[in-house]
Design an enzyme around this catalytic site. Structure first.
Site, mmCIF file in Angstrom:
data_model
loop_
_atom_site.group_PDB
_atom_site.id
_atom_site.type_symbol
_atom_site.label_atom_id
_atom_site.label_comp_id
_atom_site.label_asym_id
_atom_site.label_seq_id
_atom_site.Cartn_x
_atom_site.Cartn_y
_atom_site.Cartn_z
ATOM 1 N N GLU A 265 26.847 -37.924 -6.544
ATOM 2 C CA GLU A 265 25.569 -37.424 -6.029
ATOM 3 C C GLU A 265 24.665 -38.544 -5.500
ATOM 4 O O GLU A 265 23.464 -38.569 -5.771
ATOM 5 C CB GLU A 265 24.846 -36.618 -7.122
ATOM 6 N N GLU B 265 31.383 -28.922 -7.839
ATOM 7 C CA GLU B 265 30.739 -28.399 -9.044
ATOM 8 C C GLU B 265 30.186 -27.021 -8.735
ATOM 9 O O GLU B 265 29.198 -26.881 -8.010
ATOM 10 C CB GLU B 265 29.604 -29.311 -9.526
#
EC number: 3.2.1.23
Length: 645
Positions: free
Chosen positions: A211, A285
């Site tokens: 991320e 995810e």
């Protein structure tokens, strides 16, 4: 006994869906999708040359291939470091039996290198054993080695000793940081290279950092990590992982971009397809739950919503990874923190204790209806039980255990945890720190603390004592405290708890714990501090066995250790501890740190793995920070507070 489970391969008769101008992915039009099982498993596939790849053909959507055959990734996240090693096989078999073909895991740098240059890949941190076990069961592996992983873990998985350097720039190409990363990768990556697909192992892909699009402080950082992995022998598919809004910022040319999301949005798929039109969609995810935070309601998500979304993934032939399939437990002090408090639990497909949920059965039914061959049988549930009530019989006030700690640090001014000259020059990562100094007058006390959470929610709480009398509590928002007038010089004691470092955002950069800066009374600078480190490691409790414990009084106010014995009989089983009447503290079973308890909820019990228990007598030690309770109870089911206090 190993059960081999074949990964999903799209059957050759599955119809192809074409792109439309207003629809990136069109649902497959057949009445029921069927995925064929072939001879491909991590153990049985002997001839390997192509690995996981992407393919794009005219008139068809891009898709993954494994050894040249069309392939979908049905992944689920399990973090080996949050699960007792004895239960790894149980959790992996349950992942497989649900219908998944891949397990994904983060790798926590802070646990594997607790001190600079000292590496630990043993016991519960034996990553190689976990990966090999997945292969023996028949699961592929996607590795997420960081160095930053977020993962709701302290400092996002970065070791706290990095913060000893005031010039360090976390997650950048600043020299001090990347030198530390390189040394860590020199130990980690060679362990993983032989476990790659092309070497006969189960690792089919490796993620670059995590991320970074949400962080994005250094454009050279992600390419640097890409090269770091390649030059150390990683040959499998590389990918990045970012949320829906920042995935373009975190992408790298030539590397697969994946996204993280809670709900499937067509607009996001369009943006991702525009960024990489020749690559398949991969939801790295898919959030089927969310973490709990102390002082807030218990988080939960709808099983129906999860079922519907995964059904859409299957219809659209989108690869995905369920985060989390099994959240496990933040044992010890490893939890991370946000501006709202510290993380504790996760509403996953498999519970903290490995029990099946409604989400699990809905997904198993969905996967089962999409497969050409039956799923493996369900592994047996782990037995839970209730034990006799424990009444602690002995106690030790905090002040009575100081002699059993390592030598205190003597300093003219306060020193934060990370900069204490202990642990071979690596400072203190977790636990508590006690500052002592002499004062000869009362008045307005001002202490500089560095934390962003508030009292009752999490963060940094400071208990202030004159001798052994509690004066008050300070935190990141309450920095001043009035000390009543005193007749003669007294010992001022400030007990600081590190309740978890922020695991997300640039604020990580400043997550030093303890007293930050000066301590002042009535504008007079206090000097001459004795500083005790209370990390509460296993060795500390071994030393406490020789301490002069006292009978528990009817009522005691202040920080103290309480000792009791749990009788589990001849065959210990899993259970949950319940602590009615106790306020705030930590629980240690036979030296294992279960974690914190706090009467502000939402968690009202602590998971106790049966594998940590001995037959018959087991030592329970509570470190209660505020006020003594009475009994320690067990229950076969976890409990959450329905109403926040």
């Amino acid at each position: 006994m190993c059960i081999f489970f074949l990964p999903f391969i799209l059957s050759s008769f599955a119809p192809r869906a074409k792109y439309k101008e207003n629809r990136v992915y069109k649902e497959v039009t057949s009445p029921q999708i069927r995925f064929n099982f072939h001879h491909l498993t991590p153990l049985e596939l002997k001839k390997r040359s192509l690995g996981l790849q992407t393919e794009s053909r005219t008139g068809g959507r891009p898709h993954f291939t494994l050894e040249g055959q069309k392939f979908l990734i049905f992944g689920g996240s399990i973090h080996y470091f949050r699960v007792p090693r004895e239960y790894w096989q149980d959790r992996l078999l349950k992942l497989q039996a649900c219908g998944f073909n891949t397990v994904t895991t983060y790798v926590p740098w802070n646990l594997h290198e607790p001190e600079r240059g000292t590496f630990d890949f043993s016991g519960n941190l034996d990553l190689e054993a976990f990966v090999l076990m997945a292969a023996e069961i028949g699961l592929w592996v996607i590795l997420r080695p960081g160095p930053y992983i977020c993962s709701e873990i302290d400092l996002g998985g970065l070791p706290s000793w990095l913060l000893r350097d005031p010039k360090v720039m976390l997650r950048t190409t600043q020299k001090g940081f990347v030198e530390a990363v390189d040394k860590y990768f020199n130990h980690l990556i060679p362990r993983m290279v032989p476990l790659q697909y092309h070497r006969g192992g189960p690792i089919i892909a490796v993620q670059i950092e995590n991320e970074y699009g949400s962080f994005g402080k250094d454009k050279e950082y992600m390419p640097y990590l890409q090269k770091a992995l390649l030059k150390r022998g990683i040959v499998e598919m590389l990918l990045t992982s970012d949320n829906e809004r920042e995935f373009q910022k975190g992408s790298i040319k030539g590397v697969l971009t994946t996204i993280n999301m809670k709900t499937l949005h067509e607009s996001v798929l369009k943006q991702l397809h525009k960024l990489q039109p020749d690559k398949p969609i991969f939801i790295m995810e898919y959030w089927v739950g969310w973490f709990d935070t102390w002082g807030y309601e218990h988080m939960s998500t709808s099983a129906e919503d999860v079922e519907n979304t995964v059904s859409e993934f299957i219809k659209l032939e989108i690869s995905f990874n369920v985060y989390m399939f099994h959240g496990g437990t933040n044992f010890g002090f490893i939890n991370g923190a946000t501006n709202l408090g510290i993380h504790k639990d996760y509403d996953a497909v498999l519970t903290e204790a490995g029990d099946y949920t409604e989400k699990y059965f809905k997904l198993r039914k969905l996967f089962g209806s999409s497969l050409a061959t039956p799923l493996p049988p369900l592994p047996q549930s782990t037995l839970k039980t209730e034990y006799p009530v424990v009444k602690p019989s002995l106690y030790l006030p905090l002040w009575g255990v100081l002699q059993y700690l390592s030598e205190p640090v003597i300093s003219n001014s306060p020193v934060n945890m990370e900069n204490l000259p202990i642990n071979n020059g690596n400072g203190q990562s977790y636990g508590f720190i006690l500052y002592e100094t002499s004062i000869c007058s009362g008045g307005q006390l001002h202490a500089e603390v560095h934390d962003i959470a508030q009292v009752g929610v999490g963060g940094l709480s400071i208990e202030v004592f004159v001798n052994e009398t509690l004066i008050g509590i300070m935190d990141g928002t309450i920095k001043k405290l009035y000390i009543p007038k005193i007749k003669e010089c007294q010992l001022l004691r400030i007990l600081v708890e590190n309740q978890g470092r922020i695991n997300f955002s640039w604020k990580m950069q400043h997550e030093r714990k303890g007293l930050i800066g000066s301590v002042i009374i009535n504008n007079i600078l206090l000097k001459g501090f004795t500083i005790y480190s209370l990390e509460m490691k296993m060795s500390f409790f071994e030393r406490l066995r020789s301490a002069a414990w006292k009978p528990v009084p009817q009522h005691y106010v202040g920080p103290a250790f309480y000792l009791g014995t749990l009788d589990t009989g001849s065959s210990p089983m899993d259970t949950f501890l319940s602590l009615p009447g106790w306020k705030l503290g930590s629980v240690f079973i036979n030296g294992h740190h279960l974690g914190r308890y706090w009467n502000i909820g939402p968690q009202d019990t602590l998971y106790l793995p049966g594998v940590w228990l001995h037959p018959e007598d087991n030592e329970i030690i509570l470190f209660e920070e505020m006020m003594s309770g009475s009994d320690i109870h067990t229950t076969p089911k976890p409990k959450f507070l329905k109403t926040m206090p």
